[in-house]
Design a protein around this motif. Structure first.
Motif, PDB file in Angstrom:
ATOM      1  N   LEU A 166      43.698  66.581  29.843  1.00 14.61           N
ATOM      2  CA  LEU A 166      43.645  65.287  30.524  1.00 14.61           C
ATOM      3  C   LEU A 166      42.881  64.312  29.640  1.00 14.61           C
ATOM      4  CD1 LEU A 166      42.808  66.733  34.046  1.00 14.61           C
ATOM      5  CD2 LEU A 166      44.929  65.527  33.471  1.00 14.61           C
ATOM      6  N   GLY A 167      43.602  63.436  28.984  1.00 21.29           N
ATOM      7  CA  GLY A 167      43.000  62.594  27.953  1.00 21.29           C
ATOM      8  C   GLY A 167      41.898  61.671  28.433  1.00 21.29           C
ATOM      9  N   ASN A 168      41.972  61.227  29.681  1.00 18.04           N
ATOM     10  CA  ASN A 168      40.993  60.278  30.203  1.00 18.04           C
ATOM     11  C   ASN A 168      40.052  60.978  31.184  1.00 18.04           C
ATOM     12  OD1 ASN A 168      39.674  57.870  30.651  1.00 18.04           O
ATOM     13  ND2 ASN A 168      41.241  57.025  32.017  1.00 18.04           N
ATOM     14  N   SER A 169      39.488  62.112  30.741  1.00 17.30           N
ATOM     15  CA  SER A 169      38.661  62.915  31.645  1.00 17.30           C
ATOM     16  C   SER A 169      37.291  63.189  31.056  1.00 17.30           C
ATOM     17  CB  SER A 169      39.348  64.249  31.952  1.00 17.30           C
ATOM     18  OG  SER A 169      39.446  65.063  30.796  1.00 17.30           O
ATOM     19  N   LYS A 170      36.358  63.522  31.960  1.00 14.35           N
ATOM     20  CA  LYS A 170      35.002  63.896  31.573  1.00 14.35           C
ATOM     21  C   LYS A 170      34.576  65.095  32.410  1.00 14.35           C
ATOM     22  CE  LYS A 170      30.462  61.942  30.536  1.00 14.35           C
ATOM     23  NZ  LYS A 170      29.639  60.700  30.514  1.00 14.35           N
ATOM     24  N   LEU A 171      33.976  66.087  31.749  1.00 11.51           N
ATOM     25  CA  LEU A 171      33.591  67.329  32.414  1.00 11.51           C
ATOM     26  C   LEU A 171      32.080  67.414  32.572  1.00 11.51           C
ATOM     27  CD1 LEU A 171      34.199  70.269  33.399  1.00 11.51           C
ATOM     28  CD2 LEU A 171      34.063  70.965  30.990  1.00 11.51           C
ATOM     29  N   HIS A 172      31.649  67.769  33.790  1.00 12.02           N
ATOM     30  CA  HIS A 172      30.232  68.024  34.058  1.00 12.02           C
ATOM     31  C   HIS A 172      30.077  69.446  34.599  1.00 12.02           C
ATOM     32  CE1 HIS A 172      28.638  63.998  33.358  1.00 12.02           C
ATOM     33  NE2 HIS A 172      29.674  63.507  34.026  1.00 12.02           N
ATOM     34  N   ILE A 173      29.033  70.104  34.154  1.00 11.67           N
ATOM     35  CA  ILE A 173      28.759  71.480  34.560  1.00 11.67           C
ATOM     36  C   ILE A 173      27.522  71.507  35.455  1.00 11.67           C
ATOM     37  CG2 ILE A 173      28.329  73.841  33.792  1.00 11.67           C
ATOM     38  CD1 ILE A 173      31.019  72.715  32.878  1.00 11.67           C
ATOM     39  N   ILE A 174      27.650  72.166  36.606  1.00 10.71           N
ATOM     40  CA  ILE A 174      26.530  72.333  37.533  1.00 10.71           C
ATOM     41  C   ILE A 174      25.890  73.698  37.289  1.00 10.71           C
ATOM     42  CG2 ILE A 174      25.799  72.412  39.945  1.00 10.71           C
ATOM     43  CD1 ILE A 174      26.867  69.677  39.117  1.00 10.71           C
ATOM     44  N   LYS A 178      28.515  77.980  41.974  1.00  9.94           N
ATOM     45  CA  LYS A 178      29.603  78.918  42.222  1.00  9.94           C
ATOM     46  C   LYS A 178      30.818  78.137  42.704  1.00  9.94           C
ATOM     47  CE  LYS A 178      26.425  82.721  43.400  1.00  9.94           C
ATOM     48  NZ  LYS A 178      26.708  83.520  42.182  1.00  9.94           N
ATOM     49  N   HIS A 179      31.794  78.839  43.284  1.00  7.62           N
ATOM     50  CA  HIS A 179      33.038  78.175  43.657  1.00  7.62           C
ATOM     51  C   HIS A 179      32.840  77.164  44.790  1.00  7.62           C
ATOM     52  CE1 HIS A 179      37.297  77.873  43.027  1.00  7.62           C
ATOM     53  NE2 HIS A 179      37.578  78.092  44.303  1.00  7.62           N
ATOM     54  N   ASP A 180      31.773  77.325  45.546  1.00  9.11           N
ATOM     55  CA  ASP A 180      31.490  76.406  46.653  1.00  9.11           C
ATOM     56  C   ASP A 180      30.485  75.324  46.259  1.00  9.11           C
ATOM     57  OD1 ASP A 180      29.224  77.949  46.403  1.00  9.11           O
ATOM     58  OD2 ASP A 180      29.191  78.646  48.480  1.00  9.11           O
ATOM     59  N   LEU A 181      30.424  75.015  44.984  1.00  5.43           N
ATOM     60  CA  LEU A 181      29.370  74.112  44.477  1.00  5.43           C
ATOM     61  C   LEU A 181      29.404  72.727  45.109  1.00  5.43           C
ATOM     62  CD1 LEU A 181      30.499  71.873  42.056  1.00  5.43           C
ATOM     63  CD2 LEU A 181      31.161  74.063  41.094  1.00  5.43           C
ATOM     64  N   ALA A 182      30.575  72.247  45.505  1.00  9.25           N
ATOM     65  CA  ALA A 182      30.647  70.907  46.100  1.00  9.25           C
ATOM     66  C   ALA A 182      29.914  70.844  47.427  1.00  9.25           C
ATOM     67  CB  ALA A 182      32.107  70.492  46.293  1.00  9.25           C
ATOM     68  N   GLU A 183      29.798  71.996  48.090  1.00 11.05           N
ATOM     69  CA  GLU A 183      29.075  72.065  49.357  1.00 11.05           C
ATOM     70  C   GLU A 183      27.614  72.445  49.129  1.00 11.05           C
ATOM     71  OE1 GLU A 183      29.738  74.115  53.735  1.00 11.05           O
ATOM     72  OE2 GLU A 183      30.219  75.297  51.956  1.00 11.05           O
ATOM     73  N   LYS A 184      27.381  73.456  48.315  1.00 11.21           N
ATOM     74  CA  LYS A 184      26.026  73.986  48.126  1.00 11.21           C
ATOM     75  C   LYS A 184      25.179  73.124  47.197  1.00 11.21           C
ATOM     76  CE  LYS A 184      26.968  77.535  50.699  1.00 11.21           C
ATOM     77  NZ  LYS A 184      26.478  77.565  52.096  1.00 11.21           N
ATOM     78  N   HIS A 185      25.813  72.376  46.312  1.00 13.78           N
ATOM     79  CA  HIS A 185      25.101  71.481  45.391  1.00 13.78           C
ATOM     80  C   HIS A 185      25.576  70.039  45.612  1.00 13.78           C
ATOM     81  CE1 HIS A 185      23.482  74.819  42.829  1.00 13.78           C
ATOM     82  NE2 HIS A 185      24.573  75.427  43.266  1.00 13.78           N
ATOM     83  N   ALA A 186      25.740  69.690  46.887  1.00  9.65           N
ATOM     84  CA  ALA A 186      26.346  68.404  47.234  1.00  9.65           C
ATOM     85  C   ALA A 186      25.612  67.213  46.630  1.00  9.65           C
ATOM     86  CB  ALA A 186      26.424  68.253  48.754  1.00  9.65           C
ATOM     87  N   GLU A 187      24.292  67.251  46.633  1.00  9.18           N
ATOM     88  CA  GLU A 187      23.549  66.084  46.134  1.00  9.18           C
ATOM     89  C   GLU A 187      23.760  65.894  44.636  1.00  9.18           C
ATOM     90  OE1 GLU A 187      19.126  64.022  46.465  1.00  9.18           O
ATOM     91  OE2 GLU A 187      19.414  66.098  47.134  1.00  9.18           O
ATOM     92  N   GLU A 188      23.716  66.985  43.869  1.00 12.11           N
ATOM     93  CA  GLU A 188      23.930  66.876  42.427  1.00 12.11           C
ATOM     94  C   GLU A 188      25.373  66.476  42.116  1.00 12.11           C
ATOM     95  OE1 GLU A 188      23.311  69.445  38.283  1.00 12.11           O
ATOM     96  OE2 GLU A 188      22.818  70.352  40.225  1.00 12.11           O
ATOM     97  N   VAL A 189      26.303  67.065  42.826  1.00  7.75           N
ATOM     98  CA  VAL A 189      27.710  66.713  42.635  1.00  7.75           C
ATOM     99  C   VAL A 189      27.936  65.237  42.955  1.00  7.75           C
ATOM    100  CG1 VAL A 189      30.050  67.075  43.548  1.00  7.75           C
ATOM    101  CG2 VAL A 189      28.598  69.041  43.012  1.00  7.75           C
ATOM    102  N   SER A 190      27.309  64.753  44.018  1.00  2.00           N
ATOM    103  CA  SER A 190      27.482  63.355  44.417  1.00  2.00           C
ATOM    104  C   SER A 190      26.955  62.396  43.359  1.00  2.00           C
ATOM    105  CB  SER A 190      26.781  63.090  45.751  1.00  2.00           C
ATOM    106  OG  SER A 190      25.359  63.059  45.611  1.00  2.00           O
ATOM    107  N   MET A 191      25.938  62.810  42.625  1.00  3.08           N
ATOM    108  CA  MET A 191      25.386  61.960  41.572  1.00  3.08           C
ATOM    109  C   MET A 191      26.465  61.646  40.532  1.00  3.08           C
ATOM    110  SD  MET A 191      22.250  62.803  38.947  1.00  3.08           S
ATOM    111  CE  MET A 191      23.208  64.105  38.131  1.00  3.08           C
ATOM    112  N   TYR A 192      27.201  62.656  40.114  1.00  2.00           N
ATOM    113  CA  TYR A 192      28.274  62.446  39.133  1.00  2.00           C
ATOM    114  C   TYR A 192      29.430  61.665  39.733  1.00  2.00           C
ATOM    115  CZ  TYR A 192      25.813  65.923  36.321  1.00  2.00           C
ATOM    116  OH  TYR A 192      24.860  66.605  35.587  1.00  2.00           O
ATOM    117  N   ILE A 193      29.740  61.948  40.996  1.00  4.76           N
ATOM    118  CA  ILE A 193      30.837  61.226  41.631  1.00  4.76           C
ATOM    119  C   ILE A 193      30.483  59.754  41.819  1.00  4.76           C
ATOM    120  CG2 ILE A 193      32.202  60.989  43.750  1.00  4.76           C
ATOM    121  CD1 ILE A 193      32.154  64.003  44.033  1.00  4.76           C
ATOM    122  N   ASN A 194      29.258  59.461  42.215  1.00 11.63           N
ATOM    123  CA  ASN A 194      28.859  58.064  42.398  1.00 11.63           C
ATOM    124  C   ASN A 194      28.875  57.299  41.081  1.00 11.63           C
ATOM    125  OD1 ASN A 194      28.510  58.173  45.191  1.00 11.63           O
ATOM    126  ND2 ASN A 194      26.400  58.908  45.033  1.00 11.63           N
TER     127      ASN A 194
END
Length: 201
Positions: A166-174, A178-194
């Motif tokens: 995906l040429g116009n993409s950026k990857l962040h690693i938490i 684990k596979h449920d990181l969007a729920e268990k690490h919601a605040e950190e994930v939200s930082m990148y999304i915001n």
């Protein structure tokens, strides 16, 4: 105002997104698309295979949207993005295959445990294989990729491959994600999304 549309993973659990939503800007309209027959969503007799389900999900996205997809939901998000790019302002893929062939990656087989946990879910959902590899390079909208470094179902190597394709993409690693990181690490994930949302303004 643009809409943020959330696509759950294979469990169809719409509540999965609630912790993350709490950290996202309130001025966005938000919608979680349920999968008929999964989670708390009622069955739909017109859905008899994966293609039917994908058509149902993607048909729900009718206005300019930012898609945030978890795991299996990423397949629907990628499909909508390359079939209707004018409707997708941005794409957030979290711990997903994105519709690529995972044969060459060291991934955990989730199907047996999944079938035991959700015995009423249709068998075709677990046996379907889609391959959108050739379509990834046609996606030019901004893409945010978020992966966990402790995810055996969708390991970092999958995220790195999508980042390359995906040429116009950026990857962040938490870290510790684990596979449920969007729920268990919601605040950190939200930082990148915001941060990502700000670039789309």
């Amino acid at each position: 105002m643009d809409k943020i549309v959330f696509l759950p993973g294979a469990s169809g659990n719409m509540d999965f997104w609630n912790p993350l939503i709490d950290f996202l800007p309130i001025h966005y309209e938000k919608e979680i698309i349920g999968y008929p027959g999964f989670g708390t969503s009622e069955n739909d007799q017109n859905i008899n295979n994966f293609s039917d389900l994908q058509d149902y999900v993607t048909s729900k996205i009718q206005s300019k949207s930012i898609l945030i997809a978890q795991s299996m939901g990423g397949i629907f998000a990628v499909n909508k993005t390359f079939t209707n790019p004018n409707l997708i302002k941005g794409l957030v893929l979290i711990a997903t295959s994105g519709g690529i062939d995972l044969t060459h990656f060291n991934v955990q087989d989730w199907r047996t445990e999944y079938q035991e946990q959700y015995p009423r879910y249709p068998n075709w959902f677990m046996t379907t294989n889609v391959d959108y590899e050739d379509y990834l390079e046609t996606i030019h909208v901004p893409v945010l990729l978020i992966w966990g470094d402790d995810d055996s179902i969708s390991p970092i190597a999958v995220g790195k491959h999508l980042n390359y394709k995906l040429g116009n993409s950026k990857l962040h690693i938490i870290e510790g994600g684990k596979h449920d990181l969007a729920e268990k690490h919601a605040e950190e994930v939200s930082m990148y999304i915001n941060q990502f949302l700000e670039t789309l303004c």
